[in-house]
Scaffold this motif. Structure first.
Motif, mmCIF file in Angstrom:
data_model
loop_
_atom_site.group_PDB
_atom_site.id
_atom_site.type_symbol
_atom_site.label_atom_id
_atom_site.label_comp_id
_atom_site.label_asym_id
_atom_site.label_seq_id
_atom_site.Cartn_x
_atom_site.Cartn_y
_atom_site.Cartn_z
ATOM 1 N N GLU A 31 4.985 -3.896 2.988
ATOM 2 C CA GLU A 31 5.562 -4.050 1.501
ATOM 3 C C GLU A 31 5.967 -3.287 0.314
ATOM 4 O OE1 GLU A 31 4.574 -8.557 0.589
ATOM 5 O OE2 GLU A 31 6.521 -9.073 1.515
ATOM 6 N N ASP A 32 4.584 -2.399 0.564
ATOM 7 C CA ASP A 32 4.265 -1.634 -0.659
ATOM 8 C C ASP A 32 3.849 -0.570 -0.386
ATOM 9 O OD1 ASP A 32 5.834 -0.005 -3.009
ATOM 10 O OD2 ASP A 32 3.788 -1.736 -4.298
ATOM 11 N N VAL A 33 3.952 0.614 -1.137
ATOM 12 C CA VAL A 33 3.077 1.883 -0.439
ATOM 13 C C VAL A 33 2.354 2.617 -1.576
ATOM 14 C CG1 VAL A 33 2.032 3.251 0.843
ATOM 15 C CG2 VAL A 33 3.072 2.103 2.126
ATOM 16 N N ASN A 34 2.201 3.203 -2.487
ATOM 17 C CA ASN A 34 2.185 3.469 -3.448
ATOM 18 C C ASN A 34 0.892 5.256 -3.538
ATOM 19 O OD1 ASN A 34 0.888 5.008 -5.897
ATOM 20 N ND2 ASN A 34 1.610 2.772 -7.194
ATOM 21 N N ASP A 35 1.403 5.315 -3.262
ATOM 22 C CA ASP A 35 0.532 7.141 -3.035
ATOM 23 C C ASP A 35 -0.354 6.938 -3.419
ATOM 24 O OD1 ASP A 35 0.209 8.969 -0.954
ATOM 25 O OD2 ASP A 35 0.978 10.560 -2.230
ATOM 26 N N THR A 37 -2.187 5.637 -6.334
ATOM 27 C CA THR A 37 -2.925 4.611 -6.200
ATOM 28 C C THR A 37 -3.494 4.246 -4.711
ATOM 29 O OG1 THR A 37 -2.329 2.768 -5.948
ATOM 30 C CG2 THR A 37 -2.264 3.384 -8.934
ATOM 31 N N GLY A 38 -2.698 4.602 -3.995
ATOM 32 C CA GLY A 38 -3.247 4.341 -2.390
ATOM 33 C C GLY A 38 -3.805 3.213 -2.010
ATOM 34 N N GLU A 39 -2.872 2.296 -2.446
ATOM 35 C CA GLU A 39 -2.595 1.020 -2.487
ATOM 36 C C GLU A 39 -1.733 0.140 -1.657
ATOM 37 O OE1 GLU A 39 -3.070 -2.130 -6.701
ATOM 38 O OE2 GLU A 39 -2.360 0.828 -6.982
ATOM 39 N N VAL A 40 -1.635 -0.468 -0.616
ATOM 40 C CA VAL A 40 -0.476 -0.742 0.303
ATOM 41 C C VAL A 40 -0.883 -2.361 0.577
ATOM 42 C CG1 VAL A 40 -0.522 -0.734 2.752
ATOM 43 C CG2 VAL A 40 -1.320 1.374 1.451
ATOM 44 N N THR A 41 0.042 -2.572 0.413
ATOM 45 C CA THR A 41 0.707 -4.222 0.478
ATOM 46 C C THR A 41 1.911 -4.559 2.381
ATOM 47 O OG1 THR A 41 0.890 -4.034 -2.137
ATOM 48 C CG2 THR A 41 1.297 -6.434 -0.659
ATOM 49 N N ILE A 42 1.196 -5.329 2.724
ATOM 50 C CA ILE A 42 1.822 -5.597 3.480
ATOM 51 C C ILE A 42 1.654 -7.476 4.374
ATOM 52 C CG2 ILE A 42 1.186 -5.541 6.300
ATOM 53 C CD1 ILE A 42 -0.931 -3.806 5.980
ATOM 54 N N ALA A 43 3.141 -7.373 4.914
ATOM 55 C CA ALA A 43 3.062 -8.722 4.416
ATOM 56 C C ALA A 43 3.130 -9.512 6.036
ATOM 57 C CB ALA A 43 4.546 -8.968 4.419
ATOM 58 N N ILE A 61 -7.431 -7.021 9.302
ATOM 59 C CA ILE A 61 -5.870 -6.068 8.814
ATOM 60 C C ILE A 61 -6.399 -5.273 8.104
ATOM 61 C CG2 ILE A 61 -3.931 -5.703 8.091
ATOM 62 C CD1 ILE A 61 -2.993 -7.655 10.720
ATOM 63 N N LYS A 62 -6.948 -5.860 6.734
ATOM 64 C CA LYS A 62 -7.051 -5.231 5.154
ATOM 65 C C LYS A 62 -8.303 -4.620 5.773
ATOM 66 C CE LYS A 62 -8.513 -6.666 0.942
ATOM 67 N NZ LYS A 62 -8.370 -7.612 -0.332
ATOM 68 N N VAL A 75 -5.587 -2.593 -0.213
ATOM 69 C CA VAL A 75 -5.069 -3.461 0.852
ATOM 70 C C VAL A 75 -5.236 -4.741 0.825
ATOM 71 C CG1 VAL A 75 -4.735 -3.005 3.645
ATOM 72 C CG2 VAL A 75 -6.100 -1.436 2.624
ATOM 73 N N THR A 76 -3.664 -4.945 0.528
ATOM 74 C CA THR A 76 -3.689 -6.613 0.013
ATOM 75 C C THR A 76 -2.251 -6.778 1.608
ATOM 76 O OG1 THR A 76 -3.151 -5.823 -1.973
ATOM 77 C CG2 THR A 76 -2.324 -8.103 -1.296
ATOM 78 N N VAL A 77 -3.303 -7.698 2.314
ATOM 79 C CA VAL A 77 -2.075 -8.788 3.741
ATOM 80 C C VAL A 77 -2.097 -10.090 2.815
ATOM 81 C CG1 VAL A 77 -2.198 -9.070 5.805
ATOM 82 C CG2 VAL A 77 -3.870 -6.684 4.802
#
Length: 108
Positions: A31-35, A37-43, A61-62, A75-77
């Motif tokens: 869903e989102d990747v912030n290069d 901050t290194g934050e990744v959101t996966i649904a 997964i997280k 990582v947010t899942v």
């Protein structure tokens, strides 16, 4: 590295290392990747929406994405929403307390 590169690496990792999601009728979406901050959101969705072990799969997964990539800070899942998404309350906290899930690791 670019956000696209991190997104591509995350997608490839999930496709190659977590094929059970798709094999069991589920799907994932980056869903989102912030290069910066290194934050990744996966649904995850599809059959995952009604699966009893989805919370533990999400937790795995997280952890595995965070372990795999040094440039990932968070990582947010979550379960995918939408009109077809089944409502499934998260059981992760309860499952974490259950002895039989103490050493649980999904088969991927």
């Amino acid at each position: 590295m670019s956000a696209q590169s991190l997104e591509r690496r995350t997608r490839n990792y999930l496709s190659n290392n977590v094929p059970q999601i798709q094999e069991h009728g589920g799907h994932f979406e980056i869903e989102d990747v912030n290069d910066e901050t290194g934050e990744v959101t996966i649904a995850i969705g599809g059959a995952c929406s009604g699966c009893g072990i989805a919370p533990m799969t999400m937790k795995a997964i997280k952890q595995r994405i965070a372990d795999e990539f040094d440039d990932v800070s968070e990582v947010t899942v979550r379960q995918a929403g939408g009109p077809r998404a089944a409502v499934m309350p998260s059981k992760t906290d309860e499952m974490d307390q259950m002895e039989e899930y103490e050493d649980y690791s999904p088969p991927f």
